[in-house]
Design a protein around this motif. Structure first.
Motif, PDB file in Angstrom:
ATOM      1  N   ASP A 257     109.701  12.982  64.621  1.00  0.00           N
ATOM      2  CA  ASP A 257     109.998  14.373  64.979  1.00  0.00           C
ATOM      3  C   ASP A 257     110.561  15.133  63.781  1.00  0.00           C
ATOM      4  O   ASP A 257     110.227  16.303  63.557  1.00  0.00           O
ATOM      5  N   ALA A 258     111.460  14.464  63.055  1.00  0.00           N
ATOM      6  CA  ALA A 258     112.080  15.093  61.888  1.00  0.00           C
ATOM      7  C   ALA A 258     111.040  15.413  60.828  1.00  0.00           C
ATOM      8  O   ALA A 258     111.084  16.481  60.201  1.00  0.00           O
ATOM      9  N   PHE A 259     110.096  14.512  60.618  1.00  0.00           N
ATOM     10  CA  PHE A 259     109.030  14.761  59.646  1.00  0.00           C
ATOM     11  C   PHE A 259     108.198  15.964  60.068  1.00  0.00           C
ATOM     12  O   PHE A 259     107.871  16.832  59.246  1.00  0.00           O
ATOM     13  N   ALA A 260     107.881  16.031  61.357  1.00  0.00           N
ATOM     14  CA  ALA A 260     107.107  17.159  61.871  1.00  0.00           C
ATOM     15  C   ALA A 260     107.892  18.462  61.723  1.00  0.00           C
ATOM     16  O   ALA A 260     107.317  19.514  61.411  1.00  0.00           O
ATOM     17  N   PHE A 261     109.181  18.396  61.958  1.00  0.00           N
ATOM     18  CA  PHE A 261     110.038  19.569  61.816  1.00  0.00           C
ATOM     19  C   PHE A 261     110.028  20.080  60.375  1.00  0.00           C
ATOM     20  O   PHE A 261     109.921  21.286  60.124  1.00  0.00           O
ATOM     21  N   LEU A 262     110.120  19.181  59.420  1.00  0.00           N
ATOM     22  CA  LEU A 262     110.099  19.554  58.010  1.00  0.00           C
ATOM     23  C   LEU A 262     108.709  20.037  57.576  1.00  0.00           C
ATOM     24  O   LEU A 262     108.588  20.905  56.719  1.00  0.00           O
ATOM     25  N   LYS A 263     107.694  19.437  58.162  1.00  0.00           N
ATOM     26  CA  LYS A 263     106.316  19.800  57.822  1.00  0.00           C
ATOM     27  C   LYS A 263     105.974  21.201  58.324  1.00  0.00           C
ATOM     28  O   LYS A 263     105.147  21.915  57.739  1.00  0.00           O
ATOM     29  N   ALA A 264     106.645  21.583  59.405  1.00  0.00           N
ATOM     30  CA  ALA A 264     106.472  22.921  60.010  1.00  0.00           C
ATOM     31  C   ALA A 264     105.003  23.184  60.323  1.00  0.00           C
ATOM     32  O   ALA A 264     104.333  22.336  60.923  1.00  0.00           O
ATOM     33  N   ASP A 265     104.466  24.318  59.906  1.00  0.00           N
ATOM     34  CA  ASP A 265     103.086  24.702  60.238  1.00  0.00           C
ATOM     35  C   ASP A 265     102.081  24.226  59.206  1.00  0.00           C
ATOM     36  O   ASP A 265     100.904  24.605  59.260  1.00  0.00           O
ATOM     37  N   ASN A 266     102.535  23.425  58.266  1.00  0.00           N
ATOM     38  CA  ASN A 266     101.626  22.962  57.231  1.00  0.00           C
ATOM     39  C   ASN A 266     100.529  22.088  57.839  1.00  0.00           C
ATOM     40  O   ASN A 266     100.830  21.092  58.518  1.00  0.00           O
TER      41      ASN A 266
END
Length: 443
Positions: A309-318
């Motif tokens: 989840d944290a990785f997805a949060f940092l990745k944002a809309d990329n």
């Protein structure tokens, strides 16, 4: 309000310290160090019903309490005394401390917080034990107007085991009082205050071409053993002297307390940290990055985010399976770590990204995120190493012989209702000089 001045003023701590200094067959002179937040009268409330009623408005009260504090300090007669919340704004009180401590053989240094906040620090070293080589003041110039004092001292009486060689018997002493964490946005400020202290100490050592020597950090750190400041200092090789003396681990956060704050909570926040010259530690900038990433991870976990989840949060809309600098910055902003005067600066944010994006390609994939943010551990970088010929030089260091908190109830994790000297306990540590191999600073 007369009942506010009642309560015990026992000196049990003095007896424990005195006995430890005389105990055994150790013939080396011991060094004792006391740290004590003495609660400035401008902050001491005399009535729960009227929070605006302060001790500073009642001379008889603050005068009597501070004379009791001085009675205890002079009975204990520590080699080093570090006080916080010293009422520098009151000339009468300042003169009383300088007179009584001076008459007892102490050399005194006081420093007020910036912007005339009224209180500050007082550090006193006994001339029977030390010769002062240098005194420096550190101004953080931040929202808390906090400061620190640095003393470079030499032992007045040479330790017998060093008398026949040219080993300099010196040490550095720091006294400080960190900002209270009123909300989570101030955690970064507190970490930065410690970072500035360690930067200043490191710079002072390099500028004066000093060999590694013992460093003692004293004060009210306004944070417990669970906090980021504690972990930051531990990562730099410092040990809590009280915990060392009582064989407590980093996980033993409930064993003792030293403060009851204005919210009524009790916790251990007063420390005397020791770094010996044989301690290996990481590069300061590495420890700083790890501490900030540790705070970052804590905030993500508090939001119930898993690793993925944290990785997805940092990745944002990329659309790609990686983190970019812009996504990293946005995540920090959403976590309230940037975007306000107390948060990370643009330069600090950029430095963090450089620490994470070590190959400099501008992106961080899932494996890189795991290694350099989520599961960040010891990077292996050290600022101390053996000499070029592989032979370690000898230096003076200290072993922790005893440590006592007063009142004694706090050593069991409770706060006595009849304790009136301060809202902090007094901590005194006995150090015994020892010979040890020292490491060399990499310049």
């Amino acid at each position: 309000m007369t009942k506010m001045m009642k309560g015990r003023v026992s000196r049990n701590g003095s007896y424990a310290i005195a006995s430890s200094m005389k105990d055994g067959h150790d013939q080396q002179p011991c060094i004792t160090c006391t740290t004590f937040n003495i609660l400035a009268p401008i902050y001491k409330r005399l009535s729960h019903e009227d929070p605006g009623c302060r001790e500073s408005d009642h001379r008889a009260y603050w005068l009597a309490r501070n004379h009791m504090i001085l009675d205890c300090l002079l009975a204990e007669r520590s080699s080093i005394i570090c006080l916080q919340e010293f009422w520098v704004g009151n000339e009468e009180l300042v003169n009383i401390y300088e007179k009584r401590l001076g008459d007892a053989g102490y050399i005194n240094f006081k420093l007020g917080r910036t912007n005339n906040r009224g209180d500050g620090l007082l550090t006193a070293v006994h001339k029977d034990y030390f010769r002062v080589i240098n005194y420096q003041e550190v101004h953080f110039n931040d929202c808390g107007d906090r400061v620190a004092q640095l003393l470079h001292v030499e032992l007045a009486s040479p330790v017998s085991q060093f008398r026949n060689n040219d080993i300099r018997q010196e040490m550095l002493i720091v006294n400080t009082h960190l900002l209270f964490p009123h909300d989570s946005s101030l955690c970064t400020v507190r970490l930065r205050q410690v970072y500035k202290i360690l930067q200043y100490v490191e710079s002072y050592q390099k500028k004066n071409k000093l060999n590694p020597m013992p460093i003692i950090l004293c004060g009210d750190w306004n944070g417990s053993k669970r906090g980021h400041v504690y972990k930051f200092l531990r990562s730099q090789g410092f040990v809590s002297s009280y915990d060392t003396a009582h064989h407590y681990t980093d996980a033993d956060a409930h064993k003792w307390v030293s403060h009851r704050n204005h919210r009524g909570n009790i916790c251990g926040v007063d420390f005397i940290w020791l770094l010996n010259p044989n301690s290996y530690r990481k590069l300061l900038k590495t420890s700083w990055s790890e501490a900030v990433f540790g705070m970052f991870k804590y905030l993500l976990r508090r939001a119930s985010l898993t690793e993925s989840d944290a990785f997805a949060f940092l990745k944002a809309d990329n659309p790609g399976d990686y983190i970019t600098y812009s996504g990293f910055c946005e995540a920090l902003r959403q976590l309230n770590m940037t975007g306000h005067c107390n948060g990370l600066s643009h330069e600090e944010t950029k430095d963090l990204w450089v620490q994470a994006d070590i190959d400099g390609n501008g992106i961080l994939d899932y494996e890189g995120f795991q290694q350099r943010i989520w599961n960040l551990t010891d990077g292996g970088n050290e600022i101390w190493d053996v000499g070029s010929n592989g032979i370690q030089e000898q230096a003076i260091g200290f072993s922790v012989k005893n440590a006592v908190l007063f009142p004694p109830e706090v050593e069991k994790g409770t706060w006595p209702e009849d304790y009136c000297l301060s809202d902090h306990a007094r901590l005194t540590v006995v150090f015994s000089p020892i010979r040890m191999p020292c490491s060399q600073m990499i310049t």
